[in-house]
Write a protein that holds these residues in place. Structure first.
Motif, mmCIF file in Angstrom:
data_model
loop_
_atom_site.group_PDB
_atom_site.id
_atom_site.type_symbol
_atom_site.label_atom_id
_atom_site.label_comp_id
_atom_site.label_asym_id
_atom_site.label_seq_id
_atom_site.Cartn_x
_atom_site.Cartn_y
_atom_site.Cartn_z
ATOM 1 N N PRO A 154 59.230 36.810 42.055
ATOM 2 C CA PRO A 154 57.898 36.369 42.503
ATOM 3 C C PRO A 154 57.021 37.535 42.946
ATOM 4 O O PRO A 154 55.839 37.592 42.615
ATOM 5 N N VAL A 155 57.625 38.476 43.679
ATOM 6 C CA VAL A 155 56.861 39.644 44.135
ATOM 7 C C VAL A 155 56.419 40.482 42.943
ATOM 8 O O VAL A 155 55.276 40.939 42.868
ATOM 9 N N GLY A 156 57.341 40.679 41.993
ATOM 10 C CA GLY A 156 57.009 41.458 40.804
ATOM 11 C C GLY A 156 55.904 40.812 39.996
ATOM 12 O O GLY A 156 55.012 41.493 39.476
ATOM 13 N N LEU A 157 55.944 39.482 39.880
ATOM 14 C CA LEU A 157 54.910 38.766 39.132
ATOM 15 C C LEU A 157 53.552 38.919 39.804
ATOM 16 O O LEU A 157 52.532 39.154 39.140
ATOM 17 N N ILE A 158 53.537 38.809 41.130
ATOM 18 C CA ILE A 158 52.282 38.966 41.876
ATOM 19 C C ILE A 158 51.730 40.376 41.702
ATOM 20 O O ILE A 158 50.529 40.569 41.473
ATOM 21 N N LEU A 159 52.617 41.379 41.796
ATOM 22 C CA LEU A 159 52.180 42.767 41.631
ATOM 23 C C LEU A 159 51.657 43.017 40.219
ATOM 24 O O LEU A 159 50.673 43.743 40.029
ATOM 25 N N THR A 160 52.313 42.410 39.221
ATOM 26 C CA THR A 160 51.864 42.576 37.834
ATOM 27 C C THR A 160 50.481 41.975 37.634
ATOM 28 O O THR A 160 49.601 42.586 37.016
ATOM 29 N N LEU A 161 50.286 40.771 38.154
ATOM 30 C CA LEU A 161 48.976 40.125 38.040
ATOM 31 C C LEU A 161 47.908 40.931 38.776
ATOM 32 O O LEU A 161 46.781 41.081 38.284
ATOM 33 N N ALA A 162 48.277 41.458 39.956
ATOM 34 C CA ALA A 162 47.326 42.263 40.723
ATOM 35 C C ALA A 162 46.952 43.531 39.957
ATOM 36 O O ALA A 162 45.781 43.927 39.909
ATOM 37 N N PHE A 163 47.955 44.163 39.346
ATOM 38 C CA PHE A 163 47.698 45.374 38.559
ATOM 39 C C PHE A 163 46.801 45.060 37.365
ATOM 40 O O PHE A 163 45.873 45.812 37.047
ATOM 41 N N PHE A 164 47.075 43.935 36.701
ATOM 42 C CA PHE A 164 46.269 43.531 35.547
ATOM 43 C C PHE A 164 44.817 43.292 35.955
ATOM 44 O O PHE A 164 43.883 43.755 35.296
ATOM 45 N N LEU A 165 44.625 42.572 37.063
ATOM 46 C CA LEU A 165 43.267 42.293 37.529
ATOM 47 C C LEU A 165 42.554 43.573 37.948
ATOM 48 O O LEU A 165 41.365 43.758 37.659
ATOM 49 N N ALA A 166 43.291 44.464 38.641
ATOM 50 C CA ALA A 166 42.691 45.722 39.084
ATOM 51 C C ALA A 166 42.289 46.585 37.892
ATOM 52 O O ALA A 166 41.205 47.185 37.878
ATOM 53 N N THR A 167 43.158 46.641 36.879
ATOM 54 C CA THR A 167 42.856 47.438 35.687
ATOM 55 C C THR A 167 41.646 46.888 34.950
ATOM 56 O O THR A 167 40.748 47.632 34.539
ATOM 57 N N THR A 168 41.626 45.564 34.786
ATOM 58 C CA THR A 168 40.502 44.933 34.096
ATOM 59 C C THR A 168 39.200 45.152 34.861
ATOM 60 O O THR A 168 38.160 45.462 34.271
ATOM 61 N N THR A 169 39.274 44.997 36.186
ATOM 62 C CA THR A 169 38.084 45.208 37.012
ATOM 63 C C THR A 169 37.587 46.643 36.901
ATOM 64 O O THR A 169 36.384 46.894 36.765
ATOM 65 N N PHE A 170 38.526 47.594 36.951
ATOM 66 C CA PHE A 170 38.160 49.010 36.845
ATOM 67 C C PHE A 170 37.465 49.294 35.517
ATOM 68 O O PHE A 170 36.486 50.042 35.461
ATOM 69 N N LEU A 171 37.965 48.683 34.451
ATOM 70 C CA LEU A 171 37.372 48.910 33.132
ATOM 71 C C LEU A 171 35.960 48.343 33.039
ATOM 72 O O LEU A 171 35.108 48.883 32.337
ATOM 73 N N TYR A 172 35.709 47.252 33.775
ATOM 74 C CA TYR A 172 34.415 46.586 33.656
ATOM 75 C C TYR A 172 33.419 46.976 34.741
ATOM 76 O O TYR A 172 32.246 46.608 34.653
ATOM 77 N N ILE A 173 33.865 47.710 35.776
ATOM 78 C CA ILE A 173 32.947 48.102 36.852
ATOM 79 C C ILE A 173 31.730 48.864 36.326
ATOM 80 O O ILE A 173 30.594 48.560 36.708
ATOM 81 N N PRO A 174 31.912 49.886 35.447
ATOM 82 C CA PRO A 174 30.728 50.593 34.925
ATOM 83 C C PRO A 174 29.752 49.659 34.217
ATOM 84 O O PRO A 174 28.533 49.814 34.342
ATOM 85 N N ASP A 175 30.281 48.687 33.472
ATOM 86 C CA ASP A 175 29.409 47.744 32.768
ATOM 87 C C ASP A 175 28.652 46.862 33.752
ATOM 88 O O ASP A 175 27.473 46.552 33.553
ATOM 89 N N ILE A 176 29.353 46.449 34.819
ATOM 90 C CA ILE A 176 28.705 45.597 35.823
ATOM 91 C C ILE A 176 27.587 46.357 36.524
ATOM 92 O O ILE A 176 26.472 45.849 36.702
ATOM 93 N N ILE A 177 27.890 47.611 36.922
ATOM 94 C CA ILE A 177 26.876 48.434 37.590
ATOM 95 C C ILE A 177 25.695 48.685 36.664
ATOM 96 O O ILE A 177 24.529 48.602 37.068
ATOM 97 N N SER A 178 26.011 48.990 35.394
ATOM 98 C CA SER A 178 24.949 49.246 34.419
ATOM 99 C C SER A 178 24.079 48.011 34.215
ATOM 100 O O SER A 178 22.848 48.105 34.134
ATOM 101 N N ALA A 179 24.739 46.836 34.158
ATOM 102 C CA ALA A 179 23.981 45.596 33.964
ATOM 103 C C ALA A 179 23.071 45.317 35.154
ATOM 104 O O ALA A 179 21.918 44.907 34.988
ATOM 105 N N LEU A 180 23.598 45.546 36.368
ATOM 106 C CA LEU A 180 22.788 45.331 37.568
ATOM 107 C C LEU A 180 21.605 46.294 37.611
ATOM 108 O O LEU A 180 20.487 45.918 37.974
ATOM 109 N N LYS A 181 21.873 47.549 37.220
ATOM 110 C CA LYS A 181 20.810 48.551 37.216
ATOM 111 C C LYS A 181 19.742 48.206 36.191
ATOM 112 O O LYS A 181 18.540 48.306 36.455
#
Length: 218
Positions: A154-181
């Protein structure tokens, strides 16, 4: 500008691919586990299936808690030394009726005589009938095994999901900032345009009023 757009596009594609691969992997593992449990035997696709080996009886060939790739077999004419997956009929064993993966030591009229590769393993007391053999071992799947061990916790699954979400968010942060700008810049440009239109309208009104006043004086 063009280089920046290319980088954003590459990150977007990478993020989509990661998401798709992650979802497909989860679906494949879940479907395989569900079908295998329901049927009591591996769920084959194009003659192949994934199996989760829980114990260490086949170490060092197959580590405990590992995924392996197996190929469907009718259990006939298998040579000694073949690693097989079969339905255990040993009523004295807690795994009776379950799938077991062991190596063929020898065979005779009674069936196949099997044993795990682990040095502490003993020969299986009940010969395996060809009709109870469902597959033969092909290879280990180390990457899936690591993921399987993580998902099993269960802990490993939570960490994996957290890593996946963090990676996806990191990849899209520049696009989000650019869109807001861009949205902010677009609003600013629109406001400036409206101000310019109002200024010109007011200027034209003043000109008309001045023209009217001059006409009245004449």
């Amino acid at each position: 500008m063009m280089e920046s757009k290319k980088k954003h596009a590459a990150k977007r594609v990478l993020g989509i691919l990661l998401a798709v691969l992650f979802v497909l992997l989860l679906l494949a593992l879940l479907v395989n586990a569900f079908l295998s449990k329901r049927e009591g035997k591996p769920a084959f696709l194009f003659g192949y299936s994934l199996l989760w080996v829980q114990t260490e009886s086949m170490e060092p060939t197959i580590s405990a808690r590992s995924y392996i790739l197996v190929h469907a077999s009718d259990g006939r004419d298998l040579p000694d030394g073949t690693v097989i997956t079969y339905i255990s009929r040993d009523e004295s064993s807690p795994v009776c009726g379950s799938l077991v993966t062991h190596r063929i030591l020898s065979h005779d009229a009674a069936g196949y005589h099997t044993k795990g590769d682990h040095t502490a393993s003993h020969p299986d007391p009940v010969p395996v009938a060809p009709s109870d053999i469902v597959a033969v071992y092909v290879t280990n799947l180390p990457v899936l095994s690591v993921l399987g061990r993580i998902f099993a916790s269960p802990v490993g699954l939570i960490l994996t999901l957290a890593f996946f979400l963090a990676t996806t968010t990191f990849l899209y942060i520049p696009d989000i900032i650019s869109a807001l700008k861009e949205d902010k810049d677009g609003k600013t440009a629109e406001e400036e345009k409206e101000k310019e239109i109002r200024r010109r309208v007011e200027e034209e009104i003043r000109k008309l009023e001045e023209a009217d006043r001059k006409g009245e004086k004449k």
